[in-house]
Scaffold this active site. Structure first.
Site, PDB file in Angstrom:
ATOM      1  N   HIS A  35       0.843  -1.199   0.000  1.00  0.00           N
ATOM      2  CA  HIS A  35       0.000   0.000   0.000  1.00  0.00           C
ATOM      3  C   HIS A  35       0.880   1.251   0.000  1.00  0.00           C
ATOM      4  CE1 HIS A  35      -2.747  -2.995   2.101  1.00  0.00           C
ATOM      5  NE2 HIS A  35      -3.500  -2.595   1.097  1.00  0.00           N
ATOM      6  N   GLN A  59     -17.843  -7.521  -2.093  1.00  0.00           N
ATOM      7  CA  GLN A  59     -16.890  -8.213  -2.954  1.00  0.00           C
ATOM      8  C   GLN A  59     -16.344  -9.507  -2.342  1.00  0.00           C
ATOM      9  OE1 GLN A  59     -14.133  -4.796  -2.967  1.00  0.00           O
ATOM     10  NE2 GLN A  59     -12.469  -6.256  -2.680  1.00  0.00           N
ATOM     11  N   LYS A 147      -0.206  -6.644  -8.085  1.00  0.00           N
ATOM     12  CA  LYS A 147      -0.420  -7.907  -7.368  1.00  0.00           C
ATOM     13  C   LYS A 147      -1.817  -8.436  -7.678  1.00  0.00           C
ATOM     14  CE  LYS A 147      -1.492 -10.107  -3.372  1.00  0.00           C
ATOM     15  NZ  LYS A 147      -2.822  -9.863  -2.880  1.00  0.00           N
ATOM     16  N   MET A 182       3.285  -9.249  -0.518  1.00  0.00           N
ATOM     17  CA  MET A 182       2.661  -8.705   0.690  1.00  0.00           C
ATOM     18  C   MET A 182       1.150  -8.646   0.488  1.00  0.00           C
ATOM     19  SD  MET A 182       5.114  -5.840   2.223  1.00  0.00           S
ATOM     20  CE  MET A 182       6.799  -6.235   2.607  1.00  0.00           C
ATOM     21  N   SER A 183       0.427  -9.002   1.543  1.00  0.00           N
ATOM     22  CA  SER A 183      -1.032  -8.995   1.476  1.00  0.00           C
ATOM     23  C   SER A 183      -1.567  -8.889   2.902  1.00  0.00           C
ATOM     24  CB  SER A 183      -1.522 -10.306   0.849  1.00  0.00           C
ATOM     25  OG  SER A 183      -2.895 -10.488   1.107  1.00  0.00           O
TER      26      SER A 183
HETATM   27  P1  AMP Z   1      -6.283  -4.107  -0.689  1.00  0.00           P
HETATM   28  O1  AMP Z   1      -6.197  -3.283   0.561  1.00  0.00           O
HETATM   29  O2  AMP Z   1      -5.774  -5.500  -0.551  1.00  0.00           O
HETATM   30  O3  AMP Z   1      -7.641  -4.011  -1.347  1.00  0.00           O
HETATM   31  O4  AMP Z   1      -5.266  -3.412  -1.709  1.00  0.00           O
HETATM   32  C1  AMP Z   1      -5.323  -2.059  -2.019  1.00  0.00           C
HETATM   33  C2  AMP Z   1      -4.394  -1.781  -3.161  1.00  0.00           C
HETATM   34  O5  AMP Z   1      -3.063  -2.159  -2.805  1.00  0.00           O
HETATM   35  C3  AMP Z   1      -4.747  -2.570  -4.435  1.00  0.00           C
HETATM   36  O6  AMP Z   1      -4.569  -1.756  -5.573  1.00  0.00           O
HETATM   37  C4  AMP Z   1      -3.764  -3.704  -4.400  1.00  0.00           C
HETATM   38  O7  AMP Z   1      -3.466  -4.238  -5.679  1.00  0.00           O
HETATM   39  C5  AMP Z   1      -2.542  -3.025  -3.803  1.00  0.00           C
HETATM   40  N1  AMP Z   1      -1.635  -4.009  -3.216  1.00  0.00           N
HETATM   41  C6  AMP Z   1      -1.961  -5.003  -2.334  1.00  0.00           C
HETATM   42  N2  AMP Z   1      -0.879  -5.738  -2.053  1.00  0.00           N
HETATM   43  C7  AMP Z   1       0.156  -5.210  -2.767  1.00  0.00           C
HETATM   44  C8  AMP Z   1       1.553  -5.535  -2.906  1.00  0.00           C
HETATM   45  N3  AMP Z   1       2.095  -6.551  -2.256  1.00  0.00           N
HETATM   46  N4  AMP Z   1       2.309  -4.762  -3.725  1.00  0.00           N
HETATM   47  C9  AMP Z   1       1.753  -3.721  -4.398  1.00  0.00           C
HETATM   48  N5  AMP Z   1       0.456  -3.361  -4.298  1.00  0.00           N
HETATM   49  C10 AMP Z   1      -0.335  -4.099  -3.507  1.00  0.00           C
END
Ligand code: AMP
Length: 281
Positions: A35, A59, A147, A182-183
């Site tokens: 993020h 979602q 990602k 990363m997640s």
């Molecule tokens: P999320 O909070 O998982 O919905 O992600 C929010 C944004 O962050 C989305 O555009 C994701 O693709 C991006 N994102 C999540 N994990 C990563 C990562 N490891 N590297 C780059 N962007 C990420």
């Protein structure tokens, strides 16, 4: 950093930035370096950076996945402040959808494969919430991670087809030292699962190396070896491991260096569904 929970207040505040370049990073919170990469990109490109934290129930195909989605709001706020974010939008579900919400967005073709094939309605719900957030924040640029590559392509199509006046900018995938993408969901992995998850990217890279160095080999057999490797070390299930054209996300059976393609995976570890992808060119 200003924090808004309701649409009326954030809109009223954003009026003053009409002649500034507004960058927007939508997230579901439990923030990490991935993020932050998008936030830093936004800071580089724009005058004002808006981040949203909204866990969009619509979602989630699995209600339990929604309930267990990590919430680290206090830590997130500190991180956003330190990163120099100007505005955080953190609305409730009621604020976003109100009563009796009934509009739907349907996305053809791009959602036929990969996660779209398995998580019915997922990308439609993502497109819907992103459309609403775009209408609220009215950013000049919005930042999404590679990602979630299918999501990135869906958002690009949404913007083109519905004429949103926003430029979509992609950020590369940020990884842990062992390569795990990363997640926010990684927080839910047990120690043993975390070790297994650390092998996902390494196996994708192994397959990539073999495919690129010898394009005439049977790709199916390379992918089947990777599948066996991952199941053997303890992955519970693999939803897909396939190569798709990067633009239309249609499956490709033979590697063609002239077509931009990626190897995509969705895999269960400790009942947690993880996704990743690598470029094949
Ligand atoms: P999320 O909070 O998982 O919905 O992600 C929010 C944004 O962050 C989305 O555009 C994701 O693709 C991006 N994102 C999540 N994990 C990563 C990562 N490891 N590297 C780059 N962007 C990420």
């Amino acid at each position: 950093m200003k924090i808004f929970n309701d649409i009326k207040s954030i809109r009223a505040d954003l009026v003053q930035f009409q002649d500034k370049k507004v960058g927007f990073v939508p997230t579901m919170g439990a923030l990490h370096q991935g993020h932050l990469l998008l936030i830093n990109l936004a800071k580089k490109h724009c005058d004002i950076v808006v981040v949203s934290i909204f866990v969009n129930q619509k979602q989630f195909n699995n209600p339990e996945d929604f309930v267990r989605y990590p919430n680290t709001l206090e830590k997130d706020i500190k991180l956003l402040q330190d990163a120099g974010v100007d505005i955080l939008f953190n609305p409730t579900t009621q604020e976003i959808y109100g009563q009796d919400f009934s509009v739907k967005i349907i996305i053809d073709k791009l959602t036929e494969n990969l996660c779209g094939k398995i998580r019915h309605g997922h990308f439609e719900a993502v497109a819907l919430v992103v459309s609403k957030l775009f209408n609220i924040v009215k950013p000049n640029q919005a930042f999404f991670g590679e990602k979630d590559f299918q999501q990135l392509q869906v958002i690009r199509k949404l913007v083109t087809d519905l004429n949103f006046d926003v430029e979509i900018i992609a950020g590369e995938t940020i990884r842990e030292i062992d390569g795990l993408a990363m997640s926010s969901r990684n927080l839910r992995l047990k120690d043993s699962g975390r070790k297994i998850a650390g092998q996902i990217y390494q196996n994708l890279c192994l397959a990539k190396e073999q495919i690129i160095s010898n394009p005439s080999t049977n790709i199916e057999s390379i992918l089947s070896i990777v599948t066996q490797n991952l199941l053997q070390i303890g992955a519970a299930k693999i939803d897909y491991l396939e190569i798709c054209d990067e633009v239309n996300l249609q499956p490709i059976t033979g590697f063609n260096p002239k077509i931009k393609s990626r190897l995509f995976i969705a895999i269960y570890v400790d009942e947690i569904r993880l996704i990743d992808n690598v470029q094949l060119y």
